[in-house]
Design an enzyme around this catalytic site. Structure first.
Site, mmCIF file in Angstrom:
data_model
loop_
_atom_site.group_PDB
_atom_site.id
_atom_site.type_symbol
_atom_site.label_atom_id
_atom_site.label_comp_id
_atom_site.label_asym_id
_atom_site.label_seq_id
_atom_site.Cartn_x
_atom_site.Cartn_y
_atom_site.Cartn_z
ATOM 1 N N ASP A 111 -10.770 2.090 -3.811
ATOM 2 C CA ASP A 111 -11.389 1.829 -2.569
ATOM 3 C C ASP A 111 -13.050 1.949 -2.595
ATOM 4 O O ASP A 111 -13.684 1.791 -1.915
ATOM 5 C CB ASP A 111 -10.843 2.649 -1.248
ATOM 6 N N ASP A 143 0.983 -1.151 -0.015
ATOM 7 C CA ASP A 143 0.057 -0.078 -0.048
ATOM 8 C C ASP A 143 0.794 1.126 0.016
ATOM 9 O O ASP A 143 2.137 1.058 0.291
ATOM 10 C CB ASP A 143 -0.846 -0.144 1.219
#
Ligand code: DGJ
Length: 725
Positions: A550, A480
């Protein structure tokens, strides 16, 4: 042979199955671009094109003053700075005298089989020298002695090329590169539209199309990563081009940092397109004898619109960009705990996830953020990569064994490039992050960016990662990256090299990715950056899949996935079914099937009915895997064109199987609607799996499928599978 040199005409011709790219060595060694487009057999394009590149007011090289040649008007292959061409230059090098006039002319060239790789950066590769041919042209500035090697690799069977530039300081004084574009194309007209992918967090890679005009138009990142805001992809397309017709030129930068793509229409009616590292915030000092390799640009030409352009990119990336064990084998179907638990989990809780996963046929559990240091929310602990044994109920290896004992693989989350302000690492090494001394560091999500341009910082972080990955049976890593770079400077670089920090940072990132994929070749790596904020070919070289966004709302996902598909194959798109309430599981599954497929929710909350649907989806994942991951994508109805529905299909390369999916975004006004399929063999007959009905490919593509029998309410969807008889 795909690269030809015509000695008499001094002309290079780079042919692929569907395109030709032609340039010549003109008077005084200028490299003049002649043609890029559909394949043509002719070699005499030099004569055809030579129609006087002259504008009376423009400065002209004194030796060719009378030949009616102005660098500002001529289509140039590698335009220099400040020497008579006033358009965007391809290169600007500041020499020891302090000026940046740069004027590079032809010196020599060589043509060879295969494609060179870069030492420290991602690039497309060949498995065998016969798969590509490379032309390397050496150019030189005769005043400074600085040289450049322009590389063109032709992937003949894909109608694609890669282009890059290496700058070599062959002089005896240090010079500073201010600008180097990896690719410059001078089109002879401006009757084009530009397609780009803009976005933000939760809205990545949304399609935008605008006509070119006499205004410089471009996209860029100066955020330190390729970013949510503009993807390093652009297409220049005929004004009337669509999914299936018209010329489309696709450009994609194999780089994960700052970039630009500019299209500039000049007053004489041509268009210059350039792509490269964003010169804003960039400089690179070259001492005598040193060289600088700019990252590569992939260019694709399609004579049949953006649909074919995308399919060329998809096949090219599947065969020549994505690497390693996971490039072509079936990926595990995973469940990730992030949307279900955030950081509020325990080892015991995750074991229940794995138990449910096993019952449903899911392959792997991914433990997301929150398993290390004192991290129970996003205010702390990034950089402290030590397992929180209290949370997991013991050492990581024991916890992983519990998961594995259930027959479930285990994956783990890292954010290696970051450090929380509240962390032991930051307290011990406050100078290890990107910063400018004396200036306050902007903070985002309570974290700073570690200075990955520094080897000592990289070594430290990697040693912790290595310890964790080698200490337990870890099958997958989610990498990430949750903030952009600001106040960019490195404590390890002298003042005159501070503007090298951005690029050195990206090289540092690639160094760690390289170590990771070399040391742990069996681990499946998934890229992620606050969703899909670093979805680029540079990351795909190391990580075969990237978390798309997301935003897991299925309807909003549609435009993200359609946009992403402009150049990135389905096998790369991290797409999960979540608890998002907008549609039922069936539609969420139909949309997530387009990508790598998985779940992002609490499986303990499933009803018996949900479980039945999920089991069915898992079966479908296996059944349709090959056609989705190895087939060709056809976008049938794109969400930016139709307010009501979106539809797409995958067709196996042999045209023996096809999977069609359609989603109702908003109840349509029209009652009767025929969905015309694409990419089938018109002469084959196909049986539709569920109904057993048989149709010819010709009927399905020309008359279309009547959609009246399918649900028409918001969020309804269907998929149909066809097999050739
Ligand atoms: C951002 C990612 O996009 C999410 O999937 C999740 O991993 C969080 N970061 C964790 O902090």
């Amino acid at each position: 042979m795909s690269v030809f040199y015509d000695e008499e005409r001094k002309l290079f011709k780079l042919d692929t199955a569907g395109s030709s790219y032609i340039f010549e060595i003109y008077d005084e060694g200028y490299l003049v671009h002649l043609y890029y487009g559909a394949k043509i057999p002719d070699a005499n394009v030099g004569e055809f094109r030579d129609k006087g590149w002259f504008a009376s007011e423009c400065p002209v090289n004194i030796n060719i003053e009378n030949t009616r040649f102005s660098p500002d008007v001529a289509p140039l292959e590698f335009s220099g700075e400040g020497s008579g061409d006033f358009r965007s230059s391809a290169i600007a090098v500041r020499n020891a005298d302090g000026n940046n006039v740069t004027d590079m002319r032809y010196v020599s060239h060589r043509i060879y089989a295969g494609k060179p790789s870069f030492e420290d950066m991602p690039a497309l590769y060949v498995n065998d020298e016969s798969e590509a041919q490379t032309l390397e042209v050496r150019v030189r500035d005769s005043v400074t002695g600085v040289e450049a090697l322009l590389s063109y690799t032709v992937f003949e069977k894909y109608s694609a090329m890669t282009r890059s530039v290496k700058v070599i300081n062959a002089s005896d004084k240090a010079v500073v590169i201010e600008r180097v574009m990896s690719c410059c194309v001078d089109f002879d007209t401006h009757d084009y539209d530009m397609i780009t992918l803009y976005g933000k967090w939760l809205k990545e890679r949304s399609l935008e199309r605008a006509p070119l005009s006499h205004v410089k138009q471009g996209i860029f990142s100066k955020r330190g990563s390729s970013s949510h805001h503009h993807n390093p992809f652009a297409a220049i397309v005929d004004r009337d081009a669509g999914e299936d017709f018209g010329s489309a030129y696709g450009f994609n930068f194999v780089y994960s940092g700052n970039f630009i793509f500019d299209a500039e229409v000049d007053p004489f009616g041509g268009t210059r397109a350039v792509m490269g590292i964003n010169p804003d915030g960039f400089e690179w000092t070259l001492r005598p004898g040193e060289s600088f390799q700019a990252p590569e640009v992939v260019t694709v030409y399609s004579d049949k619109g953006t649909g074919k352009m995308s399919r060329i990119f998809h096949r090219l990336y599947t065969d020549h960009l994505i690497r390693g064990k996971w490039a072509k084998i079936k990926r595990p179907l995973l469940i990730n705990n992030w949307e279900a638990t955030g950081m509020d989990f325990t080892g015991d809780k995750l074991v229940t996830f794995a138990e449910r996963a096993k019952e449903l046929g899911i392959d792997m559990l991914v433990m997301d953020d929150g398993w290390f240091g004192t991290r129970d929310d996003d205010t702390s602990a990034l950089g402290d990569w030590f397992v929180n044994e209290e949370k997991l109920g013991g050492p990581l290896s024991d916890f992983v064994s519990r998961i594995n004992a259930l027959g479930i693989k285990f994956g783990i989350w890292f954010e290696p490039e970051m450090v929380s302000r509240d962390s032991d690492l930051y307290r011990a090494h406050p100078d290890w992050c990107i910063h400018v001394p004396g200036r306050e560091k902007s903070i985002a999500r309570h974290q700073y960016v570690l200075d990955f341009s520094r080897e000592d910082v990289r070594d430290y972080i990697y040693s912790l990662m290595h310890g964790i990955l080698s200490g337990s049976n870890i099958a997958y890593v989610k990498w990430d990256f949750n903030r952009y770079l600001s106040e960019v400077g490195s404590a390890a670089l002298p003042p005159e090299r501070q503007k090298e920090t951005f690029h050195r940072y990206v090289l540092g990132l690639y160094d760690i990715l390289n170590r990771l994929t070399t040391d742990f070749p069996d681990i499946l790596l998934e890229g992620c950056a606050s969703g899909g904020g670093r979805y680029d070919p540079g990351i795909l070289y190391y990580a075969p899949q990237i978390w798309c966004s997301d935003d897991t709302d299925p309807i909003e996902r549609l435009s993200i996935q359609f946009g992403t598909s402009m150049c990135y194959p389905a096998s790369t798109m991290g797409a999960h079914v979540s608890a998002s309430p907008r549609t039922g599981y069936e539609t969420k599954g139909n949309i997530a099937l387009w990508g790598t497929f998985g779940y992002e929710l609490d499986p303990n909350k499933f009803t018996e009915e949900d479980k039945e649907i999920i089991r069915e989806q898992v079966n479908e994942y296996h059944k349709y895997y090959d056609v989705i991951h190895s087939g060709d994508l056809y976008r049938l109805i794109t969400p930016d064109r139709d307010d009501f529905r979106a539809a797409w299909m995958f067709v196996s390369r042999s045209k023996e199987a096809a999977l069609v999916t359609s989603v109702v975004m908003r109840r349509p006004e029209q009652n009767t609607f025929y969905l015309k399929l694409k990419g089938l063999d018109p002469d084959k007959y196909y049986v539709e799996d569920e109904s057993g009905e048989v149709y010819s490919g010709a009927l399905l593509m020309n008359a279309g499928l009547c959609l009246n029998r399918f649900g028409n309410d918001d969020g309804d969807s269907f998929k149909l599978y066809f097999r050739a008889l």
